[in-house]
Design a protein around this motif. Structure first.
Motif, PDB file in Angstrom:
ATOM      1  N   PHE A 175       0.833  -1.199   0.000  1.00 47.78           N
ATOM      2  CA  PHE A 175       0.000   0.000   0.000  1.00 47.78           C
ATOM      3  C   PHE A 175       0.871   1.255   0.000  1.00 47.78           C
ATOM      4  CE2 PHE A 175      -1.892   3.403   2.542  1.00 47.78           C
ATOM      5  CZ  PHE A 175      -2.922   3.759   1.695  1.00 47.78           C
ATOM      6  N   PHE A 176       1.886   1.281   0.867  1.00 49.34           N
ATOM      7  CA  PHE A 176       2.761   2.456   0.910  1.00 49.34           C
ATOM      8  C   PHE A 176       3.546   2.613  -0.388  1.00 49.34           C
ATOM      9  CE2 PHE A 176       2.174   2.450   5.561  1.00 49.34           C
ATOM     10  CZ  PHE A 176       1.834   3.776   5.708  1.00 49.34           C
ATOM     11  N   ASN A 177       3.912   1.508  -1.026  1.00 52.10           N
ATOM     12  CA  ASN A 177       4.596   1.586  -2.312  1.00 52.10           C
ATOM     13  C   ASN A 177       3.684   2.216  -3.369  1.00 52.10           C
ATOM     14  OD1 ASN A 177       6.507   1.272  -4.312  1.00 52.10           O
ATOM     15  ND2 ASN A 177       5.985  -0.861  -4.696  1.00 52.10           N
ATOM     16  N   LYS A 178       2.425   1.812  -3.387  1.00 50.43           N
ATOM     17  CA  LYS A 178       1.471   2.414  -4.329  1.00 50.43           C
ATOM     18  C   LYS A 178       1.255   3.888  -4.015  1.00 50.43           C
ATOM     19  CE  LYS A 178      -1.084  -1.856  -5.055  1.00 50.43           C
ATOM     20  NZ  LYS A 178      -2.337  -2.557  -4.766  1.00 50.43           N
ATOM     21  N   LEU A 179       1.216   4.213  -2.735  1.00 51.64           N
ATOM     22  CA  LEU A 179       1.012   5.602  -2.323  1.00 51.64           C
ATOM     23  C   LEU A 179       2.184   6.479  -2.766  1.00 51.64           C
ATOM     24  CD1 LEU A 179      -1.124   7.190  -0.720  1.00 51.64           C
ATOM     25  CD2 LEU A 179       0.257   6.792   1.308  1.00 51.64           C
ATOM     26  N   LYS A 180       3.381   5.944  -2.698  1.00 54.46           N
ATOM     27  CA  LYS A 180       4.565   6.720  -3.070  1.00 54.46           C
ATOM     28  C   LYS A 180       4.716   6.892  -4.578  1.00 54.46           C
ATOM     29  CE  LYS A 180       7.121   5.687   1.085  1.00 54.46           C
ATOM     30  NZ  LYS A 180       8.264   4.997   1.675  1.00 54.46           N
ATOM     31  N   GLN A 181       3.883   6.216  -5.356  1.00 55.38           N
ATOM     32  CA  GLN A 181       3.899   6.429  -6.803  1.00 55.38           C
ATOM     33  C   GLN A 181       3.310   7.788  -7.173  1.00 55.38           C
ATOM     34  OE1 GLN A 181       5.510   4.280  -8.859  1.00 55.38           O
ATOM     35  NE2 GLN A 181       6.001   3.309  -6.913  1.00 55.38           N
ATOM     36  N   PHE A 182       2.592   8.392  -6.251  1.00 53.07           N
ATOM     37  CA  PHE A 182       2.042   9.725  -6.458  1.00 53.07           C
ATOM     38  C   PHE A 182       3.113  10.743  -6.079  1.00 53.07           C
ATOM     39  CE2 PHE A 182      -1.555   6.965  -5.933  1.00 53.07           C
ATOM     40  CZ  PHE A 182      -2.449   7.420  -6.886  1.00 53.07           C
ATOM     41  N   ARG A 183       3.535  11.529  -7.024  1.00 50.52           N
ATOM     42  CA  ARG A 183       4.679  12.422  -6.832  1.00 50.52           C
ATOM     43  C   ARG A 183       4.472  13.423  -5.698  1.00 50.52           C
ATOM     44  NH1 ARG A 183       6.757  16.870 -10.970  1.00 50.52           N
ATOM     45  NH2 ARG A 183       8.714  17.371  -9.952  1.00 50.52           N
ATOM     46  N   GLY A 184       3.286  13.962  -5.585  1.00 49.14           N
ATOM     47  CA  GLY A 184       3.012  14.939  -4.544  1.00 49.14           C
ATOM     48  C   GLY A 184       3.093  14.349  -3.145  1.00 49.14           C
ATOM     49  N   ILE A 185       2.812  13.061  -3.031  1.00 45.54           N
ATOM     50  CA  ILE A 185       2.897  12.386  -1.733  1.00 45.54           C
ATOM     51  C   ILE A 185       4.355  12.052  -1.430  1.00 45.54           C
ATOM     52  CG2 ILE A 185       2.139  10.406  -0.373  1.00 45.54           C
ATOM     53  CD1 ILE A 185      -0.118  12.358  -1.235  1.00 45.54           C
ATOM     54  N   ALA A 186       5.058  11.528  -2.427  1.00 44.48           N
ATOM     55  CA  ALA A 186       6.450  11.111  -2.212  1.00 44.48           C
ATOM     56  C   ALA A 186       7.354  12.286  -1.875  1.00 44.48           C
ATOM     57  CB  ALA A 186       6.963  10.384  -3.444  1.00 44.48           C
ATOM     58  N   THR A 187       7.088  13.446  -2.464  1.00 50.69           N
ATOM     59  CA  THR A 187       7.959  14.596  -2.230  1.00 50.69           C
ATOM     60  C   THR A 187       7.406  15.566  -1.213  1.00 50.69           C
ATOM     61  OG1 THR A 187       6.955  15.734  -4.103  1.00 50.69           O
ATOM     62  CG2 THR A 187       8.982  14.496  -4.511  1.00 50.69           C
ATOM     63  N   ARG A 188       6.176  15.363  -0.794  1.00 54.52           N
ATOM     64  CA  ARG A 188       5.513  16.197   0.216  1.00 54.52           C
ATOM     65  C   ARG A 188       5.592  17.674  -0.130  1.00 54.52           C
ATOM     66  NH1 ARG A 188       4.773  16.847   6.329  1.00 54.52           N
ATOM     67  NH2 ARG A 188       3.298  18.530   6.186  1.00 54.52           N
ATOM     68  N   TYR A 189       4.831  18.073  -1.146  1.00 54.95           N
ATOM     69  CA  TYR A 189       4.793  19.481  -1.530  1.00 54.95           C
ATOM     70  C   TYR A 189       4.018  20.323  -0.522  1.00 54.95           C
ATOM     71  CZ  TYR A 189       6.601  18.261  -6.110  1.00 54.95           C
ATOM     72  OH  TYR A 189       7.386  17.821  -7.122  1.00 54.95           O
ATOM     73  N   ASP A 190       2.996  19.758   0.095  1.00 54.04           N
ATOM     74  CA  ASP A 190       2.149  20.512   1.018  1.00 54.04           C
ATOM     75  C   ASP A 190       2.845  20.718   2.350  1.00 54.04           C
ATOM     76  OD1 ASP A 190      -0.166  20.719  -0.631  1.00 54.04           O
ATOM     77  OD2 ASP A 190      -0.494  18.575  -0.277  1.00 54.04           O
ATOM     78  N   LYS A 191       2.841  21.941   2.825  1.00 59.74           N
ATOM     79  CA  LYS A 191       3.427  22.240   4.129  1.00 59.74           C
ATOM     80  C   LYS A 191       2.406  22.072   5.252  1.00 59.74           C
ATOM     81  CE  LYS A 191       7.374  23.339   2.463  1.00 59.74           C
ATOM     82  NZ  LYS A 191       8.355  22.292   2.409  1.00 59.74           N
ATOM     83  N   ASP A 192       1.141  22.326   4.951  1.00 52.68           N
ATOM     84  CA  ASP A 192       0.086  22.212   5.943  1.00 52.68           C
ATOM     85  C   ASP A 192      -0.287  20.732   6.119  1.00 52.68           C
ATOM     86  OD1 ASP A 192      -2.005  22.615   7.670  1.00 52.68           O
ATOM     87  OD2 ASP A 192      -3.344  23.509   6.192  1.00 52.68           O
ATOM     88  N   PRO A 193      -0.245  20.209   7.341  1.00 50.30           N
ATOM     89  CA  PRO A 193      -0.558  18.788   7.551  1.00 50.30           C
ATOM     90  C   PRO A 193      -1.965  18.396   7.101  1.00 50.30           C
ATOM     91  CG  PRO A 193       0.290  19.781   9.564  1.00 50.30           C
ATOM     92  CD  PRO A 193       0.144  20.866   8.572  1.00 50.30           C
ATOM     93  N   ARG A 194      -2.921  19.305   7.243  1.00 57.83           N
ATOM     94  CA  ARG A 194      -4.296  18.976   6.808  1.00 57.83           C
ATOM     95  C   ARG A 194      -4.359  18.806   5.301  1.00 57.83           C
ATOM     96  NH1 ARG A 194      -7.080  23.860   9.661  1.00 57.83           N
ATOM     97  NH2 ARG A 194      -5.260  24.690   8.627  1.00 57.83           N
ATOM     98  N   ASN A 195      -3.665  19.662   4.564  1.00 60.76           N
ATOM     99  CA  ASN A 195      -3.646  19.535   3.108  1.00 60.76           C
ATOM    100  C   ASN A 195      -2.907  18.269   2.683  1.00 60.76           C
ATOM    101  OD1 ASN A 195      -5.013  21.931   2.899  1.00 60.76           O
ATOM    102  ND2 ASN A 195      -3.205  23.143   2.389  1.00 60.76           N
ATOM    103  N   PHE A 196      -1.808  17.956   3.370  1.00 63.70           N
ATOM    104  CA  PHE A 196      -1.053  16.751   3.046  1.00 63.70           C
ATOM    105  C   PHE A 196      -1.897  15.505   3.317  1.00 63.70           C
ATOM    106  CE2 PHE A 196       2.474  13.685   4.201  1.00 63.70           C
ATOM    107  CZ  PHE A 196       2.842  13.454   2.886  1.00 63.70           C
ATOM    108  N   LEU A 197      -2.607  15.476   4.439  1.00 68.76           N
ATOM    109  CA  LEU A 197      -3.474  14.330   4.743  1.00 68.76           C
ATOM    110  C   LEU A 197      -4.596  14.218   3.721  1.00 68.76           C
ATOM    111  CD1 LEU A 197      -4.131  11.978   6.605  1.00 68.76           C
ATOM    112  CD2 LEU A 197      -5.448  13.552   8.019  1.00 68.76           C
ATOM    113  N   ALA A 198      -5.142  15.344   3.290  1.00 71.96           N
ATOM    114  CA  ALA A 198      -6.181  15.313   2.262  1.00 71.96           C
ATOM    115  C   ALA A 198      -5.633  14.742   0.959  1.00 71.96           C
ATOM    116  CB  ALA A 198      -6.737  16.715   2.035  1.00 71.96           C
ATOM    117  N   ALA A 199      -4.413  15.119   0.590  1.00 67.82           N
ATOM    118  CA  ALA A 199      -3.797  14.587  -0.630  1.00 67.82           C
ATOM    119  C   ALA A 199      -3.554  13.089  -0.499  1.00 67.82           C
ATOM    120  CB  ALA A 199      -2.490  15.323  -0.912  1.00 67.82           C
TER     121      ALA A 199
END
Length: 142
Positions: free
Chosen positions: A101-125
């Motif tokens: 599951f985490f491997n599939k999640l890390k295929q999303f570039r925005g998740i792998a590189t953590r562009y969002d600084k706000d934790p709520r936005n990152f959790l939403a992504a």
């Protein structure tokens, strides 16, 4: 969210089902221990479930929660544990579902590189990406 010597860190905590689809997702600071989120996330565990976790989750409280929910906690005992618990290495191999599951999640570039600084936005992504993973699991079924 959390600060360490390496900079800002965040841990993603997930509970997945037998088809490696997320049940629940949470964030904590990177320096926080994994056990802090385990009990709140497992409150909705169903009766007869099998709880697979690594050694970091070997606590009496988590084992008591599993017993209370009539679930089996297949968690390897920590090396400094005096008591022994029933453990199946064959069942424990299924823990790779969370890793997949985490491997599939890390295929999303925005998740792998953590562009969002706000934790709520990152959790939403993360939840949006996990929803896409959930939907993809039904695409290949007949």
């Amino acid at each position: 969210m959390g600060r360490s010597r390496g900079g800002l860190m965040t841990k993603i905590h997930a509970v997945v089902d037998a088809d490696d689809r997320q049940i629940s997702l949470e964030l904590t600071a990177g320096q926080a221990h994994d056990n802090r989120m385990a009990e709140p996330m497992l409150q909705d565990m169903r009766q007869g479930a099998i709880l697979l976790a690594d050694r970091a989750y070997d606590t009496n409280a988590l084992r008591d929660l599993a017993k209370e929910k009539r679930a089996w906690a297949n968690i390897p005992a920590k090396r400094n544990r005096k008591a022994s618990f029933p453990f199946s290495a064959w069942v424990y191999r299924q823990r790779n579902l969370i890793e997949r599951f985490f491997n599939k999640l890390k295929q999303f570039r925005g998740i792998a590189t953590r562009y969002d600084k706000d934790p709520r936005n990152f959790l939403a992504a993360i939840k949006l990406a996990a929803t896409r993973i959930w939907i993809r699991s039904f695409e290949s079924t007949p």
